[in-house]
Design an enzyme around this catalytic site. Structure first.
Site, short mmCIF file in Angstrom:
data_model
loop_
_atom_site.label_atom_id
_atom_site.label_comp_id
_atom_site.label_asym_id
_atom_site.label_seq_id
_atom_site.Cartn_x
_atom_site.Cartn_y
_atom_site.Cartn_z
N GLY A 12 0.83 -1.22 0.00
CA GLY A 12 0.00 0.00 0.00
C GLY A 12 0.85 1.25 0.00
O GLY A 12 2.09 1.19 -0.05
N PHE A 83 -0.43 -2.25 8.81
CA PHE A 83 -1.14 -1.25 8.01
C PHE A 83 -2.44 -1.81 7.43
O PHE A 83 -3.35 -1.06 7.11
CB PHE A 83 -0.28 -0.83 6.81
CG PHE A 83 0.96 -0.05 7.14
CD1 PHE A 83 2.20 -0.66 7.11
CD2 PHE A 83 0.88 1.29 7.46
CE1 PHE A 83 3.37 0.05 7.39
CE2 PHE A 83 2.04 2.02 7.75
CZ PHE A 83 3.28 1.39 7.71
N SER A 127 -4.81 6.89 13.36
CA SER A 127 -5.14 8.10 12.60
C SER A 127 -5.64 9.19 13.53
O SER A 127 -6.26 8.92 14.56
CB SER A 127 -6.23 7.75 11.58
OG SER A 127 -6.81 8.94 11.05
N TYR A 152 -15.02 3.82 9.59
CA TYR A 152 -13.56 3.65 9.39
C TYR A 152 -12.82 4.22 10.59
O TYR A 152 -12.01 3.54 11.21
CB TYR A 152 -13.11 4.35 8.10
CG TYR A 152 -11.65 4.73 8.13
CD1 TYR A 152 -11.26 6.04 8.42
CD2 TYR A 152 -10.67 3.77 7.94
CE1 TYR A 152 -9.93 6.38 8.49
CE2 TYR A 152 -9.32 4.11 8.00
CZ TYR A 152 -8.97 5.43 8.29
OH TYR A 152 -7.63 5.77 8.37
N LYS A 156 -10.42 2.49 13.98
CA LYS A 156 -9.10 2.89 14.49
C LYS A 156 -9.16 3.05 16.02
O LYS A 156 -8.28 2.60 16.74
CB LYS A 156 -8.66 4.21 13.86
CG LYS A 156 -8.32 4.11 12.36
CD LYS A 156 -7.21 3.13 12.10
CE LYS A 156 -6.84 3.07 10.63
NZ LYS A 156 -5.82 2.03 10.35
N PHE A 181 -1.53 12.22 10.78
CA PHE A 181 -2.40 13.29 10.34
C PHE A 181 -2.64 13.06 8.85
O PHE A 181 -3.07 11.94 8.49
CB PHE A 181 -1.80 14.63 10.79
CG PHE A 181 -2.10 14.80 12.27
CD1 PHE A 181 -1.51 13.96 13.22
CD2 PHE A 181 -3.05 15.70 12.71
CE1 PHE A 181 -1.84 14.04 14.58
CE2 PHE A 181 -3.36 15.81 14.07
CZ PHE A 181 -2.77 14.97 14.99
N ASN A 182 -2.36 13.94 7.95
CA ASN A 182 -2.69 13.65 6.54
C ASN A 182 -1.45 13.31 5.71
O ASN A 182 -0.72 14.21 5.31
CB ASN A 182 -3.43 14.86 5.94
CG ASN A 182 -4.87 14.91 6.41
OD1 ASN A 182 -5.13 15.00 7.62
ND2 ASN A 182 -5.82 14.82 5.50
N ASP A 301 -16.72 16.17 6.96
CA ASP A 301 -15.44 16.87 7.11
C ASP A 301 -15.40 17.64 8.42
O ASP A 301 -16.38 18.30 8.78
CB ASP A 301 -15.23 17.86 5.96
CG ASP A 301 -14.59 17.18 4.76
OD1 ASP A 301 -14.02 16.09 4.92
OD2 ASP A 301 -14.67 17.74 3.65
C1 WQD Z 1 -8.38 16.86 3.05
C2 WQD Z 1 -9.04 18.21 2.89
C3 WQD Z 1 -11.37 18.12 2.31
C4 WQD Z 1 -10.80 16.32 -1.64
C5 WQD Z 1 -9.08 11.38 5.48
C6 WQD Z 1 -9.31 10.43 6.63
C7 WQD Z 1 -8.01 10.21 7.36
C8 WQD Z 1 -7.05 9.63 6.38
C9 WQD Z 1 -6.78 10.68 5.30
C10 WQD Z 1 -7.04 7.37 5.52
C11 WQD Z 1 -10.44 18.25 3.48
C12 WQD Z 1 -10.55 18.74 1.18
C13 WQD Z 1 -10.59 16.85 -0.39
C14 WQD Z 1 -11.29 17.17 -2.68
C15 WQD Z 1 -11.31 19.01 -1.14
N1 WQD Z 1 -7.61 8.46 5.86
N2 WQD Z 1 -10.83 18.17 -0.14
N3 WQD Z 1 -11.52 18.48 -2.38
O1 WQD Z 1 -10.68 13.89 4.97
O2 WQD Z 1 -8.71 15.12 6.04
O3 WQD Z 1 -8.72 12.63 5.99
O4 WQD Z 1 -8.05 10.92 4.63
O5 WQD Z 1 -5.94 6.99 5.48
O6 WQD Z 1 -8.22 9.30 8.41
O7 WQD Z 1 -10.22 11.01 7.53
O8 WQD Z 1 -8.40 13.86 3.87
O9 WQD Z 1 -7.60 14.32 1.60
O10 WQD Z 1 -10.02 13.60 1.91
O11 WQD Z 1 -9.31 15.87 2.61
O12 WQD Z 1 -11.53 20.21 -0.90
O13 WQD Z 1 -11.52 16.74 -3.85
O14 WQD Z 1 -9.21 18.46 1.49
O15 WQD Z 1 -12.58 18.84 2.50
O16 WQD Z 1 -10.61 19.53 4.06
P1 WQD Z 1 -9.23 13.97 5.25
P2 WQD Z 1 -8.85 14.36 2.43
#
Ligand code: WQD
Length: 340
Positions: A12, A83, A127, A152, A156, A181-182, A301
Site C-alpha cells: 500500500g 497497516f 489516525s 472507518y 481505528k 495526520f494527513n 469533514d
Molecule cells: C483533506 C481536505 C477536504 C478532496 C481522510 C481520513 C483520514 C485519512 C486521510 C485514511 C479536506 C478537502 C478533499 C477534494 C477538497 N484516511 N478536499 N476536495 O478527509 O482530512 O482525511 O483521509 O488513510 O483518516 O479522515 O483527507 O484528503 O479527503 O481531505 O476540498 O476533492 O481536502 O474537505 O478539508 P481527510 P482528504
C-alpha cells in the site's frame, strides 16, 4: 542478528514507503497483503529503490487460518507493522460491517499470532481521526478522543483499545500506535507513491490528476468554515517522513525503550495548512496551475486539525523534515511518472 519485520499492507501507499525505510535501516522485511487495494508491481518499485525485493505473501489476514499459515511459514519475525485495513471513509459509511469485520478481525488475528509465535512488538497504523473535531488546537496526545466521524475512524479507535487491553493482559506483548495526520507526497525516486484505484477521495491525488488533465477541475469542499481563508485546515505530513517514524517506533520497541506496554504518538508536522494554501503551495512548487472551484462542504469533514508534535519529537525522538512545497513537488513528479 538482523531484525525481521512483517509489514502487513506493505504494498500500500504508506506501507511501501515504510518497507523502503526499513530496508534502508538494515531490516529484513516480509510483506503480507491481500492486494485488495494495491498492486503486486509495487514490489518492483521497492526493489528499484533499495535493490532488495522484500519477501511477499498474498494473505487475507482477516482469516485466522491464513494468518496462522503465514506465521508457520515465516518464522523469526521479531516485529510487526500493521497497516492492512480498509480505509475509505465514505465506503465505511455505506458498508460498516465490511469495515468492522476486516479491520477488527485482521488485528485480532495478528495479536493472537503474536502470542502463539512469540512475536513481541507491534506498531499500529492509527489516525488523527480518533480525535474527531478537537475542542482545542493543536492536538496533543492528552487530547481526548472523540466519537469517530465514520465507521472507518471508529475501527481505528477500537483497534487502539484492543491493543491497549491485549498488551496489558499479556506483558510479553508491546504496542505503539502512530496517529497519522494527513499523509501526502511520494518517494523522490518516483518509483513508488499513492496509487488510488478509481476516483480519488483524498485531496492530493485528485489535485494531481486534475493538473495532469485526468479530471476537469478540483472542487474545494467549502470556503465558509471558521478559518482564515474559509477552507478546511489539515496537518499534511510527507509520506517518507511518516515512514521513518515507523522505523523509530519499531527500534524503540526492539531496544525496549518504551515506557509502557502501550504507547501512542501524534505523527504530524505541527503546522496547519488550509486547502487554498495548499493549492498555492502546489502552484509555487511546480509552476503548474490547479483548475479549481469552490463548492459546498463535504459531509463528515471536520473544520480543522493539526498536531502538537512536542511529545513525538522529544519522547519518540522523531520529527518531520520535508517542506510542504518539496512534498507537493514529489506528488506531482509521481503523477507525471505514472502517466508516462
Ligand atoms: C483533506 C481536505 C477536504 C478532496 C481522510 C481520513 C483520514 C485519512 C486521510 C485514511 C479536506 C478537502 C478533499 C477534494 C477538497 N484516511 N478536499 N476536495 O478527509 O482530512 O482525511 O483521509 O488513510 O483518516 O479522515 O483527507 O484528503 O479527503 O481531505 O476540498 O476533492 O481536502 O474537505 O478539508 P481527510 P482528504
Amino acid at each position: 542478528m538482523r531484525n525481521k519485520v512483517l509489514v502487513t499492507g506493505g504494498t500500500g501507499y504508506i506501507g511501501s514507503h515504510t518497507v523502503v525505510e526499513l530496508q534502508n535501516s538494515g531490516c529484513e522485511v516480509v510483506i503480507a497483503d491481500n492486494l485488495s487495494n494495491s498492486k503486486i508491481e509495487v514490489l518492483d518499485g521497492i526493489e528499484a529503490i533499495t535493490g532488495i525485493r522484500p519477501l511477499f505473501e498474498k494473505v487475507d489476514l482477516s482469516c485466522a487460518k491464513e494468518c496462522t499459515e503465514f506465521f508457520t511459514k515465516h518464522t523469526g519475525i521479531n516485529a510487526i507493522i500493521h497497516f492492512a485495513a480498509s480505509k475509505a471513509v465514505g465506503e465505511s459509511v455505506v458498508k460498516p460491517l465490511l469495515y468492522y469485520r476486516n479491520n477488527l478481525n485482521s488485528l485480532m488475528n495478528i495479536l493472537e499470532a503474536m502470542k502463539e509465535f512469540n512475536v513481541p512488538n507491534l506498531v499500529f497504523s492509527s489516525s488523527c481521526t480518533v480525535y474527531g473535531q478537537p475542542d482545542k488546537l493543536p492536538v496533543t496526545e492528552a487530547t481526548p478522543r472523540k466519537e469517530a466521524e465514520s465507521p472507518y475512524g471508529n475501527t481505528k479507535t477500537i483497534c487502539e483499545d484492543i491493543i491497549r487491553d491485549t498488551t496489558k493482559a499479556n506483558p510479553e506483548l508491546k504496542g505503539i500506535a502512530l496517529r497519522y495526520f494527513n499523509p501526502i507526497g511520494a518517494h523522490p525516486s518516483t518509483k513508488i507513491g499513492e496509487l488510488p484505484l478509481g476516483v480519488p477521495g483524498n485531496l492530493i491525488p485528485f489535485l494531481t490528476q486534475t493538473v495532469a488533465g485526468m479530471r476537469a477541475e478540483l472542487s474545494v469542499f467549502g470556503n465558509d468554515y471558521n478559518t482564515p481563508d474559509g477552507s478546511c485546515i489539515r496537518d499534511y505530513i510527507n509520506v517518507v517522513d511518516l515512514a521513518k517514524a515507523h522505523v523509530v517506533a519499531i527500534n524503540r520497541l526492539i531496544e525496549e525503550k518504551q515506557k509502557s506496554n502501550y504507547e501512542f504518538f501524534n505523527i504530524g508536522t505541527g503546522k496547519g495548512v488550509s486547502v487554498l494554501e495548499l493549492i498555492e503551495s502546489f502552484e509555487r512548487a511546480t509552476g503548474e496551475k490547479v483548475p479549481h472551484k469552490i463548492v459546498g462542504r463535504r459531509a463528515g469533514d471536520i473544520e480543522q486539525i493539526y498536531a502538537d508534535t512536542t511529545f513525538s519529537n522529544k519522547e519518540l525522538g522523531w520529527k518531520s523534515e520535508k517542506s510542504l512545497d518539496e512534498t507537493l513537488l514529489s506528488a506531482w513528479n509521481w503523477q507525471v511518472a505514472l502517466n508516462k
